[in-house]
Design a protein around this motif. Structure first.
Motif, PDB file in Angstrom:
ATOM      1  N   LEU A 148      -2.011   5.736   3.614  1.00 28.28           N
ATOM      2  CA  LEU A 148      -1.585   5.930   5.001  1.00 28.28           C
ATOM      3  C   LEU A 148      -0.395   5.046   5.348  1.00 28.28           C
ATOM      4  O   LEU A 148       0.565   5.508   5.984  1.00 28.28           O
ATOM      5  N   ALA A 149      -0.441   3.791   4.929  1.00 26.86           N
ATOM      6  CA  ALA A 149       0.649   2.875   5.246  1.00 26.86           C
ATOM      7  C   ALA A 149       1.964   3.341   4.623  1.00 26.86           C
ATOM      8  O   ALA A 149       3.021   3.348   5.280  1.00 26.86           O
ATOM      9  N   LEU A 150       1.900   3.758   3.364  1.00 27.94           N
ATOM     10  CA  LEU A 150       3.115   4.193   2.672  1.00 27.94           C
ATOM     11  C   LEU A 150       3.661   5.493   3.264  1.00 27.94           C
ATOM     12  O   LEU A 150       4.872   5.636   3.464  1.00 27.94           O
ATOM     13  N   GLN A 151       2.774   6.429   3.570  1.00 24.81           N
ATOM     14  CA  GLN A 151       3.230   7.706   4.119  1.00 24.81           C
ATOM     15  C   GLN A 151       3.781   7.556   5.538  1.00 24.81           C
ATOM     16  O   GLN A 151       4.750   8.228   5.909  1.00 24.81           O
ATOM     17  N   LEU A 152       3.173   6.683   6.330  1.00 28.28           N
ATOM     18  CA  LEU A 152       3.704   6.453   7.671  1.00 28.28           C
ATOM     19  C   LEU A 152       5.050   5.732   7.611  1.00 28.28           C
ATOM     20  O   LEU A 152       5.953   6.011   8.407  1.00 28.28           O
ATOM     21  N   ALA A 153       5.191   4.813   6.656  1.00 32.31           N
ATOM     22  CA  ALA A 153       6.498   4.177   6.453  1.00 32.31           C
ATOM     23  C   ALA A 153       7.531   5.204   6.018  1.00 32.31           C
ATOM     24  O   ALA A 153       8.712   5.125   6.395  1.00 32.31           O
ATOM     25  N   TYR A 154       7.094   6.182   5.244  1.00 34.08           N
ATOM     26  CA  TYR A 154       7.979   7.281   4.836  1.00 34.08           C
ATOM     27  C   TYR A 154       8.440   8.069   6.062  1.00 34.08           C
ATOM     28  O   TYR A 154       9.624   8.408   6.194  1.00 34.08           O
ATOM     29  N   CYS A 155       7.509   8.377   6.963  1.00 35.35           N
ATOM     30  CA  CYS A 155       7.868   9.128   8.168  1.00 35.35           C
ATOM     31  C   CYS A 155       8.866   8.367   9.031  1.00 35.35           C
ATOM     32  O   CYS A 155       9.787   8.968   9.617  1.00 35.35           O
ATOM     33  N   VAL A 156       8.687   7.056   9.107  1.00 33.63           N
ATOM     34  CA  VAL A 156       9.522   6.250   9.996  1.00 33.63           C
ATOM     35  C   VAL A 156      10.880   5.936   9.376  1.00 33.63           C
ATOM     36  O   VAL A 156      11.924   6.072  10.016  1.00 33.63           O
ATOM     37  N   ARG A 157      10.891   5.562   8.105  1.00 33.54           N
ATOM     38  CA  ARG A 157      12.128   5.048   7.526  1.00 33.54           C
ATOM     39  C   ARG A 157      12.398   5.505   6.092  1.00 33.54           C
ATOM     40  O   ARG A 157      13.521   5.904   5.758  1.00 33.54           O
ATOM     41  N   LEU A 158      11.402   5.463   5.221  1.00 33.00           N
ATOM     42  CA  LEU A 158      11.649   5.601   3.791  1.00 33.00           C
ATOM     43  C   LEU A 158      12.145   6.982   3.380  1.00 33.00           C
ATOM     44  O   LEU A 158      12.747   7.121   2.312  1.00 33.00           O
ATOM     45  N   LYS A 159      11.906   8.013   4.214  1.00 32.97           N
ATOM     46  CA  LYS A 159      12.398   9.339   3.843  1.00 32.97           C
ATOM     47  C   LYS A 159      13.916   9.435   3.940  1.00 32.97           C
ATOM     48  O   LYS A 159      14.500  10.435   3.525  1.00 32.97           O
TER      49      LYS A 159
END
Length: 321
Positions: A148-159
């Protein structure tokens, strides 16, 4: 010229009505529960079947207790993935409204409010973590928290970060494949992790490559980050990942075969089916038509047959036939 003909020439022409452009009808309101369900992407749930990958590889699917726990784990991971989709759509609602196809998503279309999406996403995330920690084990809960932490970080910034975006998506697939083994206390082979990780990277890079090809041909809207990639680079990534996945699987099959076998070397023979499956999928990747991996896997009949042959061979190897 006759008077009748002159009258026809003098008659003013009727203005032609402009042709109406064919517009898609607005999305029908289906209610809040249906909108939330659609936002959770039911078609993507097939990916969560990967939770059975490690137990299947270890031959641990012959117990009703294990099957029941895997079914529970599938539901919990589906809740976690749904939470990510809900938060992502709530966050990107404004941008999605300007997109020709994403504007039909429930949050962007106004069927689901961003507040409802955030609230439901938070509840699903909490349910997934608490359920995994209490009904499975603590490490399973930790894995879902990490996902969850990694995927939410993806949604916010990492993508928006080159290469990291593909690594994060790949990690999501790898987590799915690992969590079944962790929940059932099954040791994970290093070759299993290598094969699964690079196999996932192969599919992710092939998806990005297909999107880049469509964008170059002007055939579809796609993510902005693809303008930073080149098709040559993405081709290199999926070819490299496919090669490493095949090598990892072959080493895994050969190592497992050395530990014991039945009257036929089924694990070694399964390498043929595995390589054929990779080569078949690479056809779609090379054409630039692997933008929806689940569609390729579910709709291509030869690939489905190869997959069934591989599964039968591996099942025979696990059963010691």
């Amino acid at each position: 010229m006759t008077e009748h003909g002159a009258a026809l020439l003098d008659r003013p022409e009727r203005p032609r009505r402009p042709r109406r452009s064919r517009r898609l009808p607005p999305p029908r309101a289906r209610g809040l529960p249906a909108g939330l369900l659609r936002t959770a992407r039911p078609r993507q749930w097939v990916k969560n079947l990967l939770v059975a990958a490690a137990p299947a590889a270890a031959g641990q699917l012959d117990s009703l207790a294990n099957l029941a726990r895997l079914a529970l784990l599938f539901a919990l991971f589906t809740a976690a993935a749904g939470a990510v989709y809900l938060v992502n759509d709530a966050r990107d609602a404004e941008a999605d409204r300007a997109h020709p196809s994403k504007c039909r998503r429930p949050v962007a279309a106004g069927e689901v409010s961003p507040a409802a999406a955030y609230t439901t996403g938070g509840l699903l995330a909490a349910l997934a973590v608490l359920g995994a920690a209490t009904l499975c084990n603590t490490l399973t809960g930790v894995l879902i928290v990490g996902y969850l932490a990694l995927q939410l970080a993806y949604c916010v910034r990492l993508k928006h970060v080159l290469v990291v975006d593909m690594a994060v998506v790949t990690t999501g697939f790898l987590t799915r494949a690992m969590i079944g083994g962790v929940a059932l206390g099954i040791p994970l082979s290093r070759w299993f992790l290598i094969t699964t990780g690079f196999g996932a990277l192969f599919m992710v890079a092939a998806k990005r490559y297909s999107e880049a090809v469509r964008m170059a041909d002007g055939k579809g809207e796609t993510r902005a980050l693809l303008t930073e990639y080149t098709t040559g680079y993405l081709r290199f990534v999926w070819q490299l990942a496919a090669g490493v996945a095949v090598l990892g699987y072959c080493l895994w099959a050969l190592e497992a075969e050395a530990a014991g076998a039945g009257w036929m070397p089924w694990r070694q023979l399964s390498m043929i089916a595995f390589i054929l499956a990779v080569l078949r999928y690479a056809v779609f990747a090379d054409r630039g038509t692997a933008g929806e991996p689940e569609e390729v896997v579910l709709r291509d009949r030869p690939l489905a047959v190869i997959g069934l042959v591989w599964a039968a061979m591996y099942a025979c190897a696990v059963a010691g036939l």
